[in-house]
Motif scaffolding. Structure first.
Motif, mmCIF file in Angstrom:
data_model
loop_
_atom_site.group_PDB
_atom_site.id
_atom_site.type_symbol
_atom_site.label_atom_id
_atom_site.label_comp_id
_atom_site.label_asym_id
_atom_site.label_seq_id
_atom_site.Cartn_x
_atom_site.Cartn_y
_atom_site.Cartn_z
ATOM 1 N N LEU A 125 -24.656 -3.624 -20.692
ATOM 2 C CA LEU A 125 -25.145 -3.596 -21.732
ATOM 3 C C LEU A 125 -24.467 -3.427 -22.795
ATOM 4 O O LEU A 125 -24.914 -3.803 -23.448
ATOM 5 N N SER B 284 -31.242 -2.251 -18.298
ATOM 6 C CA SER B 284 -30.401 -1.387 -17.810
ATOM 7 C C SER B 284 -30.629 -2.900 -16.487
ATOM 8 O O SER B 284 -29.739 -3.063 -15.851
ATOM 9 N N VAL C 160 -27.108 -4.332 -25.904
ATOM 10 C CA VAL C 160 -26.927 -4.183 -27.320
ATOM 11 C C VAL C 160 -27.149 -5.133 -28.328
ATOM 12 O O VAL C 160 -27.814 -5.191 -29.400
ATOM 13 N N GLY D 106 -33.457 7.263 -23.893
ATOM 14 C CA GLY D 106 -32.510 7.222 -24.955
ATOM 15 C C GLY D 106 -33.833 8.268 -25.452
ATOM 16 O O GLY D 106 -34.207 7.964 -26.664
ATOM 17 N N TRP E 298 -27.051 4.089 -26.521
ATOM 18 C CA TRP E 298 -26.702 4.354 -24.947
ATOM 19 C C TRP E 298 -25.868 5.715 -24.798
ATOM 20 O O TRP E 298 -24.489 6.449 -24.917
ATOM 21 N N SER E 299 -26.859 6.421 -24.004
ATOM 22 C CA SER E 299 -26.670 7.871 -23.912
ATOM 23 C C SER E 299 -25.317 7.690 -22.326
ATOM 24 O O SER E 299 -24.674 9.513 -22.680
ATOM 25 N N SER E 300 -25.381 7.089 -21.688
ATOM 26 C CA SER E 300 -24.649 7.143 -20.301
ATOM 27 C C SER E 300 -22.774 7.061 -21.254
ATOM 28 O O SER E 300 -22.119 7.545 -20.302
ATOM 29 N N SER F 82 -31.048 8.955 -26.968
ATOM 30 C CA SER F 82 -31.924 9.224 -25.960
ATOM 31 C C SER F 82 -31.625 10.556 -24.870
ATOM 32 O O SER F 82 -31.539 11.101 -24.665
ATOM 33 N N ASP G 103 -32.774 4.787 -25.344
ATOM 34 C CA ASP G 103 -31.502 3.831 -24.063
ATOM 35 C C ASP G 103 -31.146 2.761 -23.651
ATOM 36 O O ASP G 103 -32.075 2.242 -22.647
ATOM 37 N N LEU G 104 -29.834 1.703 -24.002
ATOM 38 C CA LEU G 104 -29.933 0.887 -23.195
ATOM 39 C C LEU G 104 -28.934 0.851 -22.810
ATOM 40 O O LEU G 104 -29.016 0.119 -22.011
ATOM 41 N N GLY G 105 -28.405 1.957 -22.064
ATOM 42 C CA GLY G 105 -27.448 2.120 -21.223
ATOM 43 C C GLY G 105 -27.973 3.426 -19.462
ATOM 44 O O GLY G 105 -27.555 2.679 -18.619
#
Length: 386
Positions: free
Chosen positions: A327, A322, A331, A24, A344-346, A18, A314-316
């Motif tokens: 998270l 979010s 996922v 993401g 998730w990029s975080s 992401s 990106d899920l985070g």
């Protein structure tokens, strides 16, 4: 100094990633060539479209030799701090995740063979992804020079020049240990350059966007880097930026005639993955983001006959997801819906995420056969089945 990864590290590794610009990684371009009319069947069914591993597959011995936790770990793509190679190395050593995403501007992980040391800790090759599209979304510009935006490429270059540029860029990525690029973006828009997609799009014209995206994806593949086209089913005309909340696209019937055109004849792109965006599509997703909607994956698999790896946006770090789910649940929902890789990029929360996935497989919430099908696709892209 640059050098290629050791032979034990395989080149075509996939991972979803992401971008800092549009959660993401921004949109995923589709490479070009004339589009044909998509099938008209309705995607009404909400059952996820999953292709179980074929009986007797060469992946069977690899998958059978993995614990349930190791299996689900291969289905996640985790953001790492590009300034901290030691932390990325420890993550792979301790959790054996299937992929890492290198975002941000620091280049420590991309120099001094740092990614070789990360790979040395892995039982299976690790997908190493960046989102290097050009323009606003670049990761190796400080090391390899600036690359124009997609819109600027289409305005000033021929498709063959774009293919050659992507090949040169891909070779530079591979020499630094990167195996996956979350590019090109096949979203269609003529919005202002700084809009959510904006100049990340090659064109608002489906034929032009497809031609240039195909050229870019072909160049990456010629270099040995795995392209990821995005953002299915089309972020270009969405109502806003999914980094800040759930956004809506035009209805599915309207997307079919325009935004989805770059995904027609998707086999012409070669060995690519597709990133699914956090987009509510009237007539398809019933108010949910496409990234966690079984109907969206069914559309991609059944109507567009896509056989490759699907990765989430990106899920985070994107509020479209979010704001709705913690998270680990996000996922799980993505994998239940039909995603092969959850990004998730975080970074962080890897233990809780794998705990939740392992529990879901044990309880049947996440069917074992579905995990196996996703695993086979992911491992084949990484050339990890022998």
């Amino acid at each position: 100094m640059k050098r290629l990864l050791p032979t034990t590290v395989f080149v075509l590794l996939l991972a979803g990633c992401s971008s800092a610009v549009t959660g993401g990684t921004g949109a995923t371009p589709s490479p070009g060539s004339a589009a044909s009319e998509p099938p008209s069947s309705s995607p009404a069914s909400s059952a996820p479209a999953t292709s179980p591993a074929a009986p007797g597959s060469s992946c069977d011995p690899v998958i059978d030799g993995m614990s349930p936790r190791e299996q689900v770990a291969q289905l996640v793509m985790v953001g790492v701090d590009p300034s901290d190679p030691a932390a990325a190395t420890a993550l792979v050593r301790d959790e054996q995740v299937g992929g890492i995403f290198v975002g941000g501007n620091p280049t420590d992980l991309l120099t001094d063979n740092a990614l070789d040391r990360v790979q040395e800790q892995a039982k299976l090759p690790v997908s190493v992804a960046i989102d290097d599209e050009g323009g606003r979304v670049q990761r190796i510009d400080e090391l390899e020079g600036d690359m124009p935006s997609a819109r600027e490429m289409a305005r000033t270059m021929t498709p063959e020049q774009v293919r050659a540029l992507a090949e040169e860029r891909g070779k530079a990525m591979l020499a630094r240990g990167v195996t996956v690029d979350y590019a090109p973006d096949v979203d269609l828009t003529d919005q202002s350059a700084d809009a959510a997609i904006g100049d990340r799009s090659f064109s608002a014209d489906p034929a032009v966007a497809r031609e240039y995206a195909l050229a870019f994806a072909t160049g990456l593949q010629d270099a040995g880097v795995h392209p990821v086209i995005k953002h299915f089913p089309g972020h270009g005309r969405a109502s806003g930026d999914s980094h800040t909340g759930l956004v809506s696209t035009p209805p599915l019937a309207e997307l079919r005639g325009h935004d989805l055109a770059p995904y027609e004849n998707i086999k012409e792109y070669g060995d690519v993955s597709v990133m699914v965006g956090h987009l509510d599509v009237p007539g398809l997703t019933d108010g949910d983001p496409a990234s966690i909607s079984p109907a969206a994956y069914k559309l991609l698999r059944d109507e567009y006959d896509f056989k490759g790896v699907t990765v989430t946006d990106d899920l985070g770090a994107m509020k479209a997801i979010s704001d709705r789910y913690p998270l680990p649940e996000a996922v799980l929902k993505a994998l239940q819906a039909g995603a092969d890789q959850a990004l998730w990029s975080s970074g962080g929360q890897v233990g809780p995420v794998l705990d939740r996935l392992e529990q879901a497989v044990a309880s049947g919430e996440l069917p074992e056969q579905q995990v196996r099908g996703a695993l086979e696709r992911v491992l084949r892209v990484k050339d990890a089945c022998g």
